[in-house]
Motif scaffolding. Structure first.
Motif, PDB file in Angstrom:
ATOM      1  N   ILE A 185       0.852  -1.192   0.000  1.00 44.14           N
ATOM      2  CA  ILE A 185       0.000   0.000   0.000  1.00 44.14           C
ATOM      3  C   ILE A 185       0.892   1.247   0.000  1.00 44.14           C
ATOM      4  O   ILE A 185       1.831   1.348   0.793  1.00 44.14           O
ATOM      5  CB  ILE A 185      -0.922   0.005   1.231  1.00 44.14           C
ATOM      6  N   VAL A 186       0.605   2.182  -0.861  1.00 49.55           N
ATOM      7  CA  VAL A 186       1.401   3.412  -0.937  1.00 49.55           C
ATOM      8  C   VAL A 186       1.404   4.108   0.434  1.00 49.55           C
ATOM      9  O   VAL A 186       0.344   4.336   1.026  1.00 49.55           O
ATOM     10  CB  VAL A 186       0.831   4.360  -2.011  1.00 49.55           C
ATOM     11  N   GLY A 187       2.582   4.402   0.927  1.00 54.54           N
ATOM     12  CA  GLY A 187       2.724   5.118   2.184  1.00 54.54           C
ATOM     13  C   GLY A 187       2.689   4.263   3.427  1.00 54.54           C
ATOM     14  O   GLY A 187       2.910   4.778   4.536  1.00 54.54           O
ATOM     15  N   MET A 188       2.420   2.970   3.308  1.00 54.41           N
ATOM     16  CA  MET A 188       2.329   2.117   4.498  1.00 54.41           C
ATOM     17  C   MET A 188       3.685   1.957   5.176  1.00 54.41           C
ATOM     18  O   MET A 188       3.797   2.019   6.405  1.00 54.41           O
ATOM     19  CB  MET A 188       1.756   0.749   4.136  1.00 54.41           C
ATOM     20  N   THR A 189       4.737   1.759   4.408  1.00 50.98           N
ATOM     21  CA  THR A 189       6.061   1.569   5.005  1.00 50.98           C
ATOM     22  C   THR A 189       6.484   2.811   5.787  1.00 50.98           C
ATOM     23  O   THR A 189       7.005   2.703   6.908  1.00 50.98           O
ATOM     24  CB  THR A 189       7.100   1.246   3.912  1.00 50.98           C
ATOM     25  N   GLU A 190       6.239   3.983   5.223  1.00 47.79           N
ATOM     26  CA  GLU A 190       6.589   5.227   5.913  1.00 47.79           C
ATOM     27  C   GLU A 190       5.788   5.374   7.206  1.00 47.79           C
ATOM     28  O   GLU A 190       6.321   5.800   8.240  1.00 47.79           O
ATOM     29  CB  GLU A 190       6.328   6.423   5.004  1.00 47.79           C
ATOM     30  N   TYR A 191       4.526   5.002   7.154  1.00 43.17           N
ATOM     31  CA  TYR A 191       3.679   5.057   8.352  1.00 43.17           C
ATOM     32  C   TYR A 191       4.178   4.068   9.404  1.00 43.17           C
ATOM     33  O   TYR A 191       4.288   4.407  10.590  1.00 43.17           O
ATOM     34  CB  TYR A 191       2.234   4.748   7.963  1.00 43.17           C
ATOM     35  N   HIS A 192       4.490   2.856   8.974  1.00 47.62           N
ATOM     36  CA  HIS A 192       4.954   1.817   9.892  1.00 47.62           C
ATOM     37  C   HIS A 192       6.278   2.208  10.556  1.00 47.62           C
ATOM     38  O   HIS A 192       6.515   1.880  11.730  1.00 47.62           O
ATOM     39  CB  HIS A 192       5.119   0.495   9.129  1.00 47.62           C
ATOM     40  N   GLU A 193       7.117   2.901   9.831  1.00 52.23           N
ATOM     41  CA  GLU A 193       8.425   3.297  10.359  1.00 52.23           C
ATOM     42  C   GLU A 193       8.378   4.613  11.125  1.00 52.23           C
ATOM     43  O   GLU A 193       9.406   5.098  11.611  1.00 52.23           O
ATOM     44  CB  GLU A 193       9.426   3.413   9.202  1.00 52.23           C
ATOM     45  N   GLY A 194       7.188   5.202  11.251  1.00 50.67           N
ATOM     46  CA  GLY A 194       7.052   6.435  12.010  1.00 50.67           C
ATOM     47  C   GLY A 194       7.467   7.680  11.268  1.00 50.67           C
ATOM     48  O   GLY A 194       7.595   8.757  11.856  1.00 50.67           O
ATOM     49  N   LYS A 195       7.651   7.567   9.963  1.00 47.47           N
ATOM     50  CA  LYS A 195       8.069   8.719   9.151  1.00 47.47           C
ATOM     51  C   LYS A 195       6.873   9.522   8.644  1.00 47.47           C
ATOM     52  O   LYS A 195       7.052  10.601   8.066  1.00 47.47           O
ATOM     53  CB  LYS A 195       8.911   8.244   7.971  1.00 47.47           C
ATOM     54  N   ALA A 196       5.683   9.002   8.834  1.00 53.72           N
ATOM     55  CA  ALA A 196       4.470   9.694   8.402  1.00 53.72           C
ATOM     56  C   ALA A 196       3.361   9.436   9.409  1.00 53.72           C
ATOM     57  O   ALA A 196       3.303   8.368  10.029  1.00 53.72           O
ATOM     58  CB  ALA A 196       4.048   9.217   7.009  1.00 53.72           C
TER      59      ALA A 196
END
Length: 612
Positions: A185-196
């Motif tokens: 999912i677009v943006g999921m990795t950034e969300y999971h890593e606390g970057k978003a």
């Protein structure tokens, strides 16, 4: 195979698939789950079995998966469902958090996914939500039907669907769902890593519409790659993510939007459901369903007496002696499951969220694993113990997925003399009764299997004896279901005292095996990874894989790779048999039947009792 049936005792048996206890249109769980093992639901085989065929074997092709209706439905009524297990169900009663088949069966009566699928495991627009796909195949727009409501009367919303994704993607999430389906999912990795702070690829359009954009368009998106289980934000929205799975709202008073709602729970033992008069498909025909755990050793008595109307899985080794049970009809289907022997090859790296193979693992030599596969005669196990209703498994894509199961791949044949030769040439020399490691040190292999019916331990001991016959010192420990999965790593902690284990998988509707064997899959209990597998798993969900023939070839290569690498080896494919009391109407097992749980009815107040 996407999202997990932890079939499935050996392990679904890790859980019988939820689809076998719900209707066929995809009401239930479409993912992979740990199942109970072969022995869990199976009392010891009897010598008096007299199958009708000359060879003493039955065929699943002789069974129907849809029950014949006998009589007319009465108004209302109550039905009792038997969940066959020698241990209590764990009680994590939310699709976003549960990890085992027993819990999925409890869930299947009161909750469901927003999407359903057909007999070919492709999402349809017949479910609680419909969908449209963009021309590039990356963006899905979902619309939840207006009459889909939680059991407390609140509408199921797009915010609830988004919230489920946010919880699973949260770094403090303690369930097993975060895998390649979510990282796509677009943006999921950034969300999971606390970057978003938000998931950029998910947009709430209005109360009932959700848009999800995926990094890559894959054929799996239409066959299980979409997470379709919302989480009630009005209940869990203010709760710390790492507290949700243990909360009373999950354990004691769960809600869903399925055909029945939970009235009471005796933890691990029973559940009473009442009908959900506001169910979106229509008011259920039954007033009540009672689920109770029944021991594998008492299944026959419970069915004969009418104490249960149907069970989740019948011990197929008992079928020959009970095929003529007068008060039930036996339904049958090829199970979406297989049992297997797994080898511990590493550990789970919780910080990295992926497997960490250990180059020095005790079971790291493929020659040792190959010899152990050659040493066991699963063909005879299936014939002698299960009368042909379990049969020799050869690859890790079962025949429940006929388009992708490579029936031409023989796996590794039973050949104990070849097994000995392989060990000899690899340097495992006999020193007395047992072999030493190539460096001359002692080799002791610790093997765990699940408790269950009378056959569980004898069957595990058969494997031990087969390995001892080729000179391997294998020590057996029998472990109950929930403890078993903790020890093999379902909680992310691998027990260093486990070298080999006997498990089972109930596989998902999607053929993609990344959810069980990918680097980021916590269900990858062997903790196996290789660059070649990475390439094949990526190719299996690539643009070229939209060509079915190319995808078939990719998974044919993957099946062969696993035969060569042997992080696990399959032991048995299986038929699922479901005896159903003759008073039960409108019931089916398997997928794509178009029969749903709200249609379930009875023709009389009390169950039929078997004639003696």
């Amino acid at each position: 195979m996407k999202r997990k049936r932890l079939f499935l005792p050996l392990i679904l048996a890790l859980m019988v698939m939820l689809a076998a206890c719900t209707s066929g249109g995809g009401n239930g769980n479409g993912g992979n789950d740990p199942a109970p093992s072969e022995g869990e639901n199976s009392p010891a085989p009897t010598e008096s079995a007299k199958p009708p065929e000359d060879d003493g074997l039955y065929s699943i092709e002789d069974f129907s998966n849809v029950k014949k209706n006998e009589g007319e439905p009465i108004e209302g009524g109550s039905l009792t469902f038997g969940l066959v297990s020698d241990t209590p169900f764990e009680g994590t009663l939310n699709f976003n958090f549960y990890s085992g088949d027993p819990d999925s069966q409890v869930l299947g009566w009161f909750d469901e996914g927003l999407l359903t699928w057909d007999k070919n495991y492709v999402y349809t627009n017949d479910g609680a939500a419909t969908y449209e796909v963009s021309e590039d195949g990356r963006t899905f727009t979902f619309t939840i039907r207006d009459n889909v409501n939680w059991h407390d009367g609140k509408p199921v919303t797009a915010e609830d669907w988004l919230f489920a994704h946010e919880v699973i993607g949260d770094p403090k999430y303690d369930g097993p769902r975060y895998d390649s389906n979510f990282t796509n999912i677009v943006g999921m990795t950034e969300y999971h890593e606390g970057k978003a702070d938000t998931i950029s690829g998910i947009e709430v359009l209005n109360e009932k519409q959700l848009k999800i954009t995926y990094v890559q368009s894959t054929p799996s998106l239409l066959t299980g790659g979409v997470w379709s289980y919302p989480l009630a934000k009005h209940i869990f929205g203010n709760m710390p993510v790492d507290k949700i799975s243990s909360s009373p709202e999950v354990r004691e008073k769960p809600i869903g939007f399925g055909p029945f709602k939970v009235e009471s729970i005796v933890p691990g033992e029973s559940v009473v459901y009442s009908k959900n008069t506001d169910y979106w498909r229509g008011e259920p025909a039954l007033d009540e369903v009672v689920l109770k755990v029944i021991n594998p050793t008492t299944v026959i008595q419970q069915l004969e007496s009418g104490s249960v109307d149907l069970v989740d899985s019948f011990p197929v080794d008992q079928y020959p002696d009970n095929a003529d049970m007068s008060n039930v009809e036996f339904l049958g289907n090829i199970d979406r499951a297989y049992t297997y022997i797994g080898f511990k090859l590493g550990k789970w790296d919780a910080e990295a969220g992926k497997v960490a193979p250990d180059p020095n693992a005790k079971m790291g030599d493929v020659n040792l694993r190959k010899a152990m596969w050659h040493a066991v005669d699963n063909d005879q196990v299936g014939k002698r113990f299960y009368h042909g209703l379990r049969w020799n498994a050869t690859t890790l894509i079962p025949p429940s997925h006929p388009e992708y199961h490579d029936a031409s791949n023989p796996g590794l044949a039973y050949d104990p003399e070849l097994a000995k030769k392989i060990l000899d040439e690899a340097g495992y020399k006999l020193n007395g009764d047992y072999r030493t490691k190539p460096d001359g040190s002692e080799l002791v292999i610790h093997f765990i299997s699940m408790t269950g019916g009378d056959i569980a331990e004898p069957l595990a001991r058969y494997y031990v004896q087969s390995w001892q016959a080729i000179g391997l010192n294998v020590q057996l420990e029998m472990v109950e279901f929930n403890t078993f999965y903790d020890r093999v790593g379902a909680n992310g902690e691998d027990d260093p005292k486990v070298d080999v284990y006997q498990g089972a998988w109930g596989v998902g509707i999607d053929v993609d095996p990344a959810g069980l064997y990918g680097r980021d899959a916590i269900y990858n209990f062997p903790r196996y990874a290789s660059e070649e597998q990475d390439k094949l798993l990526a190719a299996g969900i690539s643009a070229e894989a939209f060509d079915v023939k190319k995808r078939q070839d990719i998974y044919k290569q993957w099946q062969q790779l696993m035969v060569e690498e042997i992080p696990v080896f399959p032991t048995l494919y299986r038929a699922v048999l479901a005896p159903v009391n003759k008073r039960v109407l409108n019931y089916a097992i398997g997928d794509g039947t178009g029969i749903y749980l709200h249609q379930l009815a009875v023709s009389q107040d009390k169950p039929f009792v078997a004639e003696k």
